[in-house]
Design a protein around this motif. Structure first.
Motif, short mmCIF file in Angstrom:
data_model
loop_
_atom_site.label_atom_id
_atom_site.label_comp_id
_atom_site.label_asym_id
_atom_site.label_seq_id
_atom_site.Cartn_x
_atom_site.Cartn_y
_atom_site.Cartn_z
N GLY A 146 34.69 27.94 27.23
CA GLY A 146 34.71 28.54 26.04
C GLY A 146 34.86 29.91 25.84
O GLY A 146 35.60 30.68 24.87
N ALA A 147 33.97 30.50 26.57
CA ALA A 147 33.35 31.98 26.38
C ALA A 147 33.31 32.49 27.88
O ALA A 147 32.73 31.97 28.54
CB ALA A 147 32.29 32.12 25.64
N ALA A 148 33.74 33.69 28.14
CA ALA A 148 33.37 34.54 29.37
C ALA A 148 33.51 36.14 29.08
O ALA A 148 33.84 36.48 28.05
CB ALA A 148 34.74 34.08 30.31
N GLY A 149 33.26 36.72 29.96
CA GLY A 149 33.12 38.10 30.32
C GLY A 149 33.40 38.82 31.64
O GLY A 149 33.51 38.20 32.58
N PHE A 150 33.85 40.02 31.61
CA PHE A 150 34.14 40.71 32.89
C PHE A 150 34.04 42.13 32.73
O PHE A 150 34.26 42.54 31.48
CB PHE A 150 35.44 40.09 33.40
N GLY B 143 39.02 33.15 36.93
CA GLY B 143 38.77 32.77 38.21
C GLY B 143 40.10 33.42 38.96
O GLY B 143 39.85 33.78 39.84
N GLU B 144 41.34 33.01 38.30
CA GLU B 144 42.63 33.44 38.92
C GLU B 144 42.74 34.84 39.02
O GLU B 144 43.99 35.64 39.53
CB GLU B 144 43.73 32.60 38.49
N CYS B 145 42.06 35.67 38.29
CA CYS B 145 42.19 36.88 38.12
C CYS B 145 40.67 37.76 38.98
O CYS B 145 40.82 39.06 38.66
CB CYS B 145 42.31 37.69 36.73
N ALA B 146 39.95 37.11 39.60
CA ALA B 146 38.75 37.68 40.16
C ALA B 146 38.79 38.77 41.15
O ALA B 146 38.14 39.60 41.05
CB ALA B 146 38.17 36.64 40.86
N ASP B 147 40.15 39.00 41.65
CA ASP B 147 40.20 40.23 42.51
C ASP B 147 40.48 41.34 41.87
O ASP B 147 40.40 42.50 42.44
CB ASP B 147 41.46 39.97 43.10
N LEU B 148 40.68 41.37 40.52
CA LEU B 148 40.69 42.69 39.54
C LEU B 148 39.40 43.08 39.04
O LEU B 148 39.35 44.04 38.58
CB LEU B 148 42.02 42.27 38.43
N GLU C 270 42.03 51.18 35.24
CA GLU C 270 43.38 51.23 35.89
C GLU C 270 44.06 50.11 36.03
O GLU C 270 45.16 49.86 36.25
CB GLU C 270 43.53 52.35 37.06
N ARG C 271 42.97 48.99 36.13
CA ARG C 271 43.47 47.63 36.30
C ARG C 271 43.92 46.84 35.31
O ARG C 271 44.23 45.57 35.30
CB ARG C 271 42.63 46.99 37.32
#
Length: 597
Positions: free
Chosen positions: A426-430, A412-417, A435-436
């Motif tokens: 425990g598990a997530a994806g994006f 969530g702290e990287c959501a802008d990327l 280039e980011r």
């Protein structure tokens, strides 16, 4: 001399409340087992009683879920007006089983329902615009999402513009802005008063099936008959098997054992497992991988059809297809893990004295297996792992935690990327533009390093420490009362102290077999995925081992075996040395949580 790979944490002393001790005695528990359960958080008599009570008593009122009333009312309107409903389930085992649960519940209500499973590569996670278009084209006026939808703002707005109501059922993290859905049933909503937020996506679907069927003739039993699917999804999603999830797992396992539905029976047959012998390990290592394989390297809709199949012949043919997909998945995963390790070994950080706080790597791997690669790297290296699949101008990645870092919050702290992301602790994806990636990697490593442990070896949190002579069927049966075991209620991890190696043998598949002498006889041990032990351990070595005590049947004979997680020179750990020193030469007491019994 062999050295431990894991950081052994011996059990701390436990002082039992007299009421808890008395409750344990009423349940026929030893003091040792009551102490073990107290160390796992069962600190009062009511909690202890609930752990062993009739599992149906542990199911909560589904009306307490947020928007449960709105969900039920909209389904009743669809039923009364003969509207068509699409059930959109995510393509993993949790989403697929949840999809099957709600599809079967709606069919029981005679609602016209079409199951829809998205394509992992083309549509990705979350409600897709393709599904909205399918609903519009087929005349469906309601879409029910399963295991997804809480973050699908644009897709739900598009659905609303088309005059199609969306009912979200989900268990993932809730963003600051909720989508404009007709209902959002998610126990993690800030306004939720539901007693247990640990439900998996299939668990939420099961609760809603209970709600929908409660007033139908035989509806309560029909809903409980869906618990097998919810148990599979719960275990597959690595949800903690405690609280209501434990109740779901117990009810579901009983349904599988006494009358597995055709699709489950067919999968068990391919795995060579009798339904009567099914346990949560069966789900985690036999059923879930086969269901997930369809979405990873095949067609996830095949897995949905298998779960919904009523004919044994159809189920058998679909199970064959999933078996082929699972074999392909294993081969691709093994290759990708080797490649990822090679990339890491030759990367910019190779040779640095200080290990990074997380493992981050990407490559030209199938998007369907990067989560499996991340899981393996997190397990092997004892730190969070993020593995990305290169998809031209974008990277789609899966992340797995080390059990310490909250991935949902950290990402969530990287959501802008990201162009999109989701998940839980425990598990997530994006997904993000390629280039980011470097900027993300740098930021995530900084966030992961904050408050991380100095010793980054994976933790082995021990439940018991016993002298080798104390290992027997009495102890095995005693620990068996904790079943069903899984995340949140793991199989007891036991340190067995003072063993002497009499035989070492490398086994097929990268395993090592050990024969370990104690006072009067020997114990057999198997160390899975520890081929290194065949070279590091020699006959005559004096060892302490950490592992599970299991019973295996071979050639009609049953014997105890240790599934070894780690080994160390005997007395290497200060707590082990102290316990060994306290033993009397003969008849020594078992050492356990809280000390000798």
């Amino acid at each position: 001399m062999v050295q431990p790979r894991l950081r052994w944490i011996f059990p701390a002393p436990v002082t039992l409340d007299p009421e808890v001790r008395a409750a344990g005695e009423r349940l026929g528990l030893s003091v040792r087992l009551t102490e073990l359960l107290a160390s796992r958080g069962l600190l009062d008599a009511a909690q202890l009683a609930a752990f062993f009570a009739d599992p149906a008593a542990g199911l909560h009122d589904p009306r307490l879920l947020p928007d449960a009333d709105r969900f039920a009312a909209r389904i009743e309107r669809a039923r009364a007006a003969a509207e068509r409903v699409i059930v959109f389930g995510d393509f993993d085992a949790d989403g697929l089983t949840g999809l099957a649960i709600l599809t079967l519940a709606l069919r029981t209500l005679a609602v016209a329902v079409d199951p829809y499973v998205p394509d992992r590569l083309e549509e990705g996670h979350g409600l897709s615009l393709a599904a909205v278009e399918r609903a519009r084209a087929t005349g469906a006026s309601v879409i029910v999402t399963v295991d997804c939808g809480t973050t699908s703002l644009a897709e739900i707005r598009s659905s609303n513009e088309a005059g199609i109501d969306v009912l979200v059922t989900d268990h993932h993290r809730v963003p600051s802005e909720l989508p404009p859905a007709a209902a959002i049933v998610n126990p993690h909503r800030p306004d939720s008063v539901y007693p247990d937020r640990r439900l998996a996506g299939s668990g939420v679907a099961f609760k809603l099936a209970q709600l929908l069927l409660e007033h139908e003739p035989g509806g309560a039993d029909a809903a409980l008959d869906l618990a097998d699917l919810a148990a599979i999804g719960t275990v597959a999603d690595v949800a903690p098997v405690v609280g209501e999830n434990r109740s779901i797992a117990r009810i579901g396992l009983e349904r599988i054992r006494i009358g597995a539905r055709p699709g489950i029976a067919a999968l068990l047959a391919r795995a060579g497992i009798e339904p009567a012998a099914a346990d949560l390990e069966t789900i985690g290592f036999a059923l879930a991988p086969r269901l997930n394989a369809a979405g990873r390297v095949g067609e996830a809709a095949q897995a949905a059809r298998l779960l919904l199949a009523e004919d044994a012949g159809e189920a058998a043919a679909l199970a064959d297809a999933l078996e082929i997909a699972n074999t392909t998945r294993r081969d691709l995963t093994r290759s990708a893990i080797d490649e990822a390790r090679a990339v890491l070994a030759g990367g910019d950080r190779a040779g640095e004295s200080e290990e990074p706080a997380a493992t981050i790597v990407r490559g030209d791997w199938p998007v369907g297996i990067v989560g499996l690669v991340a899981s393996r790297l997190a397990e092997d290296l004892g730190r969070p792992a993020i593995v990305g699949a290169n998809l031209g101008p974008v990277v789609r990645a899966s992340a797995r935690s080390d059990g310490v870092l909250d991935l949902g919050a950290t990402l969530g702290e990287c959501a802008d990327l990201f162009t999109r992301h989701g998940g839980h602790a425990g598990a997530a994806g994006f997904e993000m533009p390629v280039e980011r990636w470097d900027a993300f990697s740098e930021r995530f490593l900084l966030l992961a390093a904050i408050g991380g442990p100095a010793d980054r070896r994976p933790v082995a949190r021990l439940d018991l420490a016993v002298p080798a002579a104390a290992v027997g069927y009495d102890l095995h049966r005693e620990l068996g009362r904790l079943a069903p075991c899984g995340p949140g209620n793991p199989h007891p991890l036991v340190a067995i102290l003072g063993l002497t190696v009499t035989r070492v043998r490398a086994a097929t598949g990268g395993h090592t077999q050990l024969t370990l002498r104690r006072v009067r006889d020997v114990l057999d041990g198997i160390a899975f995925d520890r081929s290194d032990l065949a070279d590091q351990v020699a006959e005559g070595d004096r060892l302490d081992v950490v592992g599970r005590i299991v019973s295996r049947r071979f050639g009609g004979l049953e014997s105890l075996q240790i599934e070894i997680r780690d080994v160390a020179p005997s007395g290497h750990h200060p707590d082990a040395a102290a316990l060994l020193a306290s033993l009397e030469p003969a008849g020594a007491p078992v050492l356990a949580v809280g000390g000798p019994t």
